[in-house]
Enzyme design. Structure first.
Site, PDB file in Angstrom:
ATOM      1  N   TRP A   1      30.499  38.789  59.252  1.00  0.00           N
ATOM      2  CA  TRP A   1      30.859  38.939  57.828  1.00  0.00           C
ATOM      3  C   TRP A   1      29.877  38.205  56.919  1.00  0.00           C
ATOM      4  CZ3 TRP A   1      34.927  40.236  54.322  1.00  0.00           C
ATOM      5  CH2 TRP A   1      34.942  39.488  53.143  1.00  0.00           C
TER       6      TRP A   1
ATOM      7  N   ASP B   1      29.049  36.283  49.148  1.00  0.00           N
ATOM      8  CA  ASP B   1      28.092  35.995  48.078  1.00  0.00           C
ATOM      9  C   ASP B   1      26.663  35.665  48.511  1.00  0.00           C
ATOM     10  OD1 ASP B   1      30.676  35.735  47.168  1.00  0.00           O
ATOM     11  OD2 ASP B   1      30.437  33.711  46.409  1.00  0.00           O
TER      12      ASP B   1
ATOM     13  N   ASP C   1      30.647  26.659  43.154  1.00  0.00           N
ATOM     14  CA  ASP C   1      29.533  27.599  42.993  1.00  0.00           C
ATOM     15  C   ASP C   1      28.428  27.080  42.062  1.00  0.00           C
ATOM     16  OD1 ASP C   1      31.286  29.090  44.519  1.00  0.00           O
ATOM     17  OD2 ASP C   1      31.913  30.401  42.880  1.00  0.00           O
TER      18      ASP C   1
ATOM     19  N   GLU D   1      33.977  32.959  38.744  1.00  0.00           N
ATOM     20  CA  GLU D   1      33.257  32.466  39.914  1.00  0.00           C
ATOM     21  C   GLU D   1      31.745  32.692  39.734  1.00  0.00           C
ATOM     22  OE1 GLU D   1      36.188  32.719  43.585  1.00  0.00           O
ATOM     23  OE2 GLU D   1      35.547  34.728  43.017  1.00  0.00           O
TER      24      GLU D   1
ATOM     25  N   TRP E   1      36.189  42.115  46.634  1.00  0.00           N
ATOM     26  CA  TRP E   1      37.287  41.463  47.367  1.00  0.00           C
ATOM     27  C   TRP E   1      38.496  42.372  47.509  1.00  0.00           C
ATOM     28  CZ3 TRP E   1      36.493  37.581  50.351  1.00  0.00           C
ATOM     29  CH2 TRP E   1      35.497  36.660  50.061  1.00  0.00           C
TER      30      TRP E   1
END
Ligand code: FRU
Length: 491
Positions: A35, A38, A167, A221, A304
């Site tokens: 997987w 970002d 982030d 985000e 998502w």
């Protein structure tokens, strides 16, 4: 020192990477195995482009986050490097979340990221505590700084959320370093905080640069903040957006806020807010500057909302978009595929001033790995009713792009492209309108990126079919004139 969890990830990817090769697109970066989400640390280091990514090698679902790693010389072809970080320290034991990278004056590469550790409260609820951490290395191996975390909840303004503080995206300006970091103010929406440092190891809070105020989703985000063509751009990926006309859809969105920045006083004044990508699969966009001064963006080509809907028996999940060159024209963000892709163009097939009313296919125009540009215009004064372009087409499949000139609405629709889940398969967005529209389609097996009117808009979407349907069908209701330029892409 390479920790046991990092060595385990490296051994795993070295052993199983090959098994995933059959699934890989040619130039949309996936993880070596497993997987990814970002893009992180998109930057130059010692003459190469580096890209890290949120990574869970062991299966195709999100899990304790590692940082995967790849490098490139042209932003099209990538070479995997060993997994860069695993969650293996007290300050990041439950995950190394998103962040950014920079080359230090002493030649080391510094990674600034969010360390996660879960904390069980007295009432049994688990809080995911987030703090900013640093690791430094040589482009392959990284040591986590013994002074971590470099920013924790004590560095947040009063009332801000310690479980949403993540982030960091850093840059250098003059002799100072700055970072934008997401958090949530007491109103429960999102905000972007600005921090400053002399050396990247010691940081302090400067100001709240931008507030969401529950206008564009909630938590913002993955922020990014950079100058572009005389303006300043703030990127964010908002959670829990509400639909707003054809500009924003509900769910996980993406924003470009264009404004002006008073660097001395750290005041960002917002003028224009727009979506970055109008497709189905795009999130967490991050940018960097190339040595020749181009601002280039890459994003996770996924959303998502749909990640649980995976095909059976896959070894890979998640890919990046093709990097895109950014500019501002008429106050809006424009984006076009990185020009380095053109070096991979093979056979060219071209049709000029072709008249169409009805349906046709064209000799030589087909494929699943291609770079194709179509100009549609009206014939004479009369506006046609609709134009349709179907790609990845065969007797049972097809992804459709539909344009209606009278209102300028462009619609993408992939419900006949193999999907077996009841998820969103179409999106509409507003273009300039009128009889002329230019569509550039970059296709790489199951990845489709559409650029409209020389980059005025972009829309990314994935297909779920087996990858054999490779027809291209043109259809017009009314009289249109077509110019078609089709390149195969050779890898
Ligand atoms: C965005 C995000 C980030 C976080 C990371 C975790 O997609 O939720 O905010 O750092 O993913 O993998």
């Amino acid at each position: 020192m390479i920790s046991e969890p990092l060595q385990r990830a490296r051994d795993f990817e070295a052993e199983f990477q090959r098994c995933a090769d059959v699934e890989r697109p040619f130039f949309h970066l996936t993880g070596p195995i497993g997987w990814i989400n970002d893009p992180n640390g998109f930057s130059r280091y010692q003459g190469h482009y580096h890209l890290f990514f949120q990574y869970h090698p062991y299966n195709t679902h999100w899990g304790p986050m590692h940082w995967g790693h790849a490098k490139s010389d042209d932003l099209v072809k990538w070479e995997y490097l060993p997994c860069a970080m695993a969650p293996d320290a007290p300050f990041d034991q439950d995950g190394c979340f998103s962040g950014s990278a920079i080359e230090l004056p002493d030649g080391r590469q510094l990674l600034l990221y969010t360390g996660i550790h879960n904390h069980r409260r007295a009432d049994g609820v688990v809080d995911c505590l987030q703090q900013q951490c640093v690791a430094v290395g040589d482009g392959i191996n990284y040591e986590k700084y013994e002074g971590n975390p470099v920013l924790d909840i004590s560095d947040l303004p009063e009332g801000y959320s310690e479980i949403d503080f993540r982030d960091p995206k850093l840059w250098k300006d003059g002799d100072k370093y700055y970072a934008v970091i997401s958090s949530r103010p007491p109103d429960g929406s999102g905000a972007i905080l600005l921090y400053e440092s002399e050396d990247c190891f010691h940081w302090h809070f400067v100001t709240v640069l931008a507030m969401c105020r529950n206008e564009y989703g909630k938590m913002w985000e993955c922020p990014d903040f950079f100058p572009l063509d005389g303006r300043q751009v703030l990127f964010a990926s908002p959670m829990a957006m509400r639909r707003d006309g054809l500009e924003f859809h509900a769910g996980y969105g993406n924003l470009a806020i264009i404004g002006d920045y008073d660097k001395e006083n750290h005041i960002f004044s917002r003028q224009q807010v727009q979506a970055v990508d109008y497709g189905l699969d795009f999130y967490a966009h991050q940018s960097m500057e190339t040595p020749d001064g181009r601002r280039v963006m890459i994003a996770w080509m996924q959303n998502w909302a749909t990640v649980q809907n995976q095909k059976e028996n896959i070894r890979l999940f998640g890919q990046m978009t093709l990097p895109r060159e950014l500019s501002i024209r008429n106050g809006r963000l424009y984006q076009n595929p990185i020009r380095e892709l053109e070096a991979y163009r093979g056979k060219c097939t071209r049709y000029d001033r072709l008249r169409l009313n009805g349906t046709c296919t064209l000799d030589g125009i087909r494929g699943r790995v291609m770079d194709m540009t179509i100009k549609v215009s009206s014939c004479g004064d009369q506006l046609y009713q609709r134009f349709f372009l179907t790609v990845a087409q065969d007797s049972t499949h097809g992804a459709e792009i539909r344009y209606t000139p009278h209102d300028g609405v462009l619609r993408i629709e992939r419900s006949a492209s193999g999907g077996r889940f009841d998820i969103v398969h179409h999106r509409k967005f507003q273009t300039a309108g009128g009889g002329s529209v230019k569509l550039r389609i970059i296709m790489d097996r199951n990845c489709v990126e559409l650029f409209v009117n020389d980059g005025a808009q972009a829309a990314s979407f994935l297909l779920y079919d087996e990858g054999d349907a490779d027809g291209v069908l043109f259809k017009a209701d009314g009289n249109v004139m077509l110019d078609v330029e089709h390149y195969s892409l050779d890898f």
